[in-house]
Scaffold this active site. Structure first.
Site, PDB file in Angstrom:
ATOM      1  N   HIS A  51       0.825  -1.224   0.000  1.00 44.72           N
ATOM      2  CA  HIS A  51       0.000   0.000   0.000  1.00 44.72           C
ATOM      3  C   HIS A  51       0.857   1.271   0.000  1.00 44.72           C
ATOM      4  O   HIS A  51       0.318   2.370  -0.209  1.00 44.72           O
ATOM      5  CB  HIS A  51      -0.910   0.048   1.232  1.00 44.72           C
ATOM      6  CG  HIS A  51      -1.919  -1.065   1.288  1.00 44.72           C
ATOM      7  ND1 HIS A  51      -2.816  -1.312   0.272  1.00 44.72           N
ATOM      8  CD2 HIS A  51      -2.163  -2.007   2.235  1.00 44.72           C
ATOM      9  CE1 HIS A  51      -3.572  -2.363   0.597  1.00 44.72           C
ATOM     10  NE2 HIS A  51      -3.191  -2.797   1.776  1.00 44.72           N
TER      11      HIS A  51
ATOM     12  N   ASP B  23      -2.487 -11.003  -2.116  1.00 40.16           N
ATOM     13  CA  ASP B  23      -3.008 -10.458  -0.857  1.00 40.16           C
ATOM     14  C   ASP B  23      -4.495 -10.098  -1.070  1.00 40.16           C
ATOM     15  O   ASP B  23      -4.891  -9.742  -2.182  1.00 40.16           O
ATOM     16  CB  ASP B  23      -2.211  -9.208  -0.493  1.00 40.16           C
ATOM     17  CG  ASP B  23      -2.514  -8.667   0.894  1.00 40.16           C
ATOM     18  OD1 ASP B  23      -1.704  -8.880   1.802  1.00 40.16           O
ATOM     19  OD2 ASP B  23      -3.571  -8.006   1.061  1.00 40.16           O
TER      20      ASP B  23
ATOM     21  N   HIS C  15      -6.057  -7.571  -0.182  1.00 32.01           N
ATOM     22  CA  HIS C  15      -6.215  -6.146  -0.488  1.00 32.01           C
ATOM     23  C   HIS C  15      -5.526  -5.798  -1.809  1.00 32.01           C
ATOM     24  O   HIS C  15      -4.504  -6.406  -2.151  1.00 32.01           O
ATOM     25  CB  HIS C  15      -5.596  -5.293   0.628  1.00 32.01           C
ATOM     26  CG  HIS C  15      -6.169  -5.576   1.984  1.00 32.01           C
ATOM     27  ND1 HIS C  15      -5.542  -6.399   2.900  1.00 32.01           N
ATOM     28  CD2 HIS C  15      -7.316  -5.162   2.560  1.00 32.01           C
ATOM     29  CE1 HIS C  15      -6.286  -6.471   3.997  1.00 32.01           C
ATOM     30  NE2 HIS C  15      -7.366  -5.727   3.824  1.00 32.01           N
TER      31      HIS C  15
ATOM     32  N   ASP D 259      -4.000 -12.984   3.754  1.00 29.58           N
ATOM     33  CA  ASP D 259      -5.243 -12.534   4.383  1.00 29.58           C
ATOM     34  C   ASP D 259      -6.481 -12.872   3.543  1.00 29.58           C
ATOM     35  O   ASP D 259      -7.596 -12.534   3.921  1.00 29.58           O
ATOM     36  CB  ASP D 259      -5.191 -11.034   4.733  1.00 29.58           C
ATOM     37  CG  ASP D 259      -4.487 -10.197   3.684  1.00 29.58           C
ATOM     38  OD1 ASP D 259      -4.238 -10.715   2.571  1.00 29.58           O
ATOM     39  OD2 ASP D 259      -4.185  -9.025   3.964  1.00 29.58           O
TER      40      ASP D 259
HETATM   41 ZN   LIG Z   1      -3.713  -7.373   2.935  1.00 26.59          ZN
END
Ligand SMILES: [Zn+2]
Length: 381
Positions: free
Chosen positions: A137, A174, A176, A261
């Site tokens: 991120h 991931d 996200h 995740d």
């Molecule tokens: Zn993540």
């Protein structure tokens, strides 16, 4: 196969508040499972200590003022602690900084550089970088979502700038979307960024229409997936979208943003992958790396917040990198869900958007018709 496990205890000294999901125990647990399995002594596994990324290396993807801002913030916490201050301070939404966070972060960014050096020298085949803070991120000039520096992006630029590679692929499974990685390479045709992620979900980016811009148009591939998506959808997405896109791009190195995740037990994510599912996806990536770039593959830790699942997934990936094919799966399969994703429609749409329709047919090796005829008719025909 020689696989490097790259880890440093400094990663445990990036301290977050009590009950923060991104905590040192994640890596402690993963190392604990690898030790309990006696896998640190396995043939083919070498443990390596990461070097720190230099400011110049970080500055290939981050603004120097931002790099210095992170260093100064950690320094400030260190000074406050001498006066009895708290061990960790708020730095940005969800993101905290402690006295040794900068040291941990430059080693987390340095770990895949250590891996790339060893791969390019022929000392190892592939590597797992067990690092924190995570990176995908992190933006050129800002921290975001637990991340300080974009470890995988620094690594891709290093491979290009230092070794002269022309094509690097980043695969990000991931849960996200790796908005920072996408941003950094959005107009850069030398990096193919492929991401599967839950949508709608944090950070809100990663629509399938986001495909890159300018010279980088077509080298960003986003696969947003609804919550509860499981392996039965991930697998065809990997085989029918990711694999032909990788084949077309023909990378010289593959980096993986290895976040776990999307495991069904994860407290943040809402997906339904099991450890065995992650193992199979990792297997597809390993196969691709062997087929396309002499097995050159570096996995870099991102998320994963159920300690047991994360540790099992790390151990499983290390096992597969070493050439074995068993999953360490103590949690078992995902619970059954009430509905299924219409995978065929999803794949067809993704293949249309990314001009992959018919790719396999166009690019498959032509069959030897004469030989086939002989085989069909038999030797006396
Ligand atoms: Zn993540």
């Amino acid at each position: 196969m020689t696989t490097a496990l790259i880890y440093d205890p400094i990663f445990l000294e990036h301290i977050t508040p009590h009950n923060h999901p991104e905590r040192p125990e994640r890596l402690k647990m993963a190392m604990g499972v690898l030790k309990a399995l006696n896998w640190l002594e396995r043939d083919g596994l070498v443990q390596m200590t990461p070097r720190a990324a230099t400011e110049d290396e970080l500055a290939m993807v981050h603004d120097r003022t931002y790099i210095q801002y992170v260093a100064a913030a950690a320094q400030k916490v260190a000074e406050e602690q001498l006066q009895g201050g708290r061990p960790t301070r708020y730095f940005a939404p969800n993101t905290y900084i402690s006295a040794r966070s900068y040291e941990a972060a430059i080693k987390a960014a340095g770990a895949p550089l250590t891996a790339i050096d060893a791969i390019m020298k022929g000392e190892i085949d592939n590597a797992y970088c067990l690092v924190r803070p995570p990176g995908h991120h992190a933006l050129p000039d800002d921290t975001m979502g637990f991340c300080l520096f974009n470890n995988v992006a620094v690594a891709a630029r290093y491979a290009i700038d230092h070794y002269g590679l022309e094509r690097v692929m980043i695969i990000d499974y991931d849960v996200h979307h790796g908005n920072g990685t996408q941003d950094i390479f959005y107009t850069d045709p030398r990096v193919l960024y492929f991401s599967t992620h839950q949508a709608p979900f944090y950070p809100g980016t990663g629509l399938s229409e986001e495909r890159g811009e300018g010279a980088g148009l077509g080298t960003t591939i986003n696969v947003p997936l609804p919550a509860t998506t499981g392996y039965e959808t991930y697998e065809p997405v990997f085989r029918q979208v990711m694999a032909p896109a990788a084949d077309r791009f023909n990378p010289q190195l593959i980096l993986v943003s290895a976040g776990f995740d999307a495991h069904w037990s994860d407290p943040l994510g809402g997906m339904n992958l099991s450890t065995a599912g992650f193992a199979q996806l990792t297997g597809i990536i390993i196969e691709l790396a062997q087929f396309l770039c002499d097995g050159r593959l570096v996995m870099v830790q991102e998320g994963g917040y159920n300690l047991d699942a994360m540790a099992a997934c790390v151990a499983t990936c290390v096992n597969w990198l070493l050439g074995d094919d068993a999953a360490v799966d103590s949690l078992g399969p995902a619970p059954r869900t009430a509905f299924r994703v219409n995978t065929d429609v999803l794949i067809a749409e993704l293949r249309r958007i990314h001009h992959l329709t018919g790719y396999r047919m166009r690019n498959a090796p032509k069959p030897d018709i004469e030989r086939l005829r002989r085989e069909v008719k038999g030797p006396d025909a």
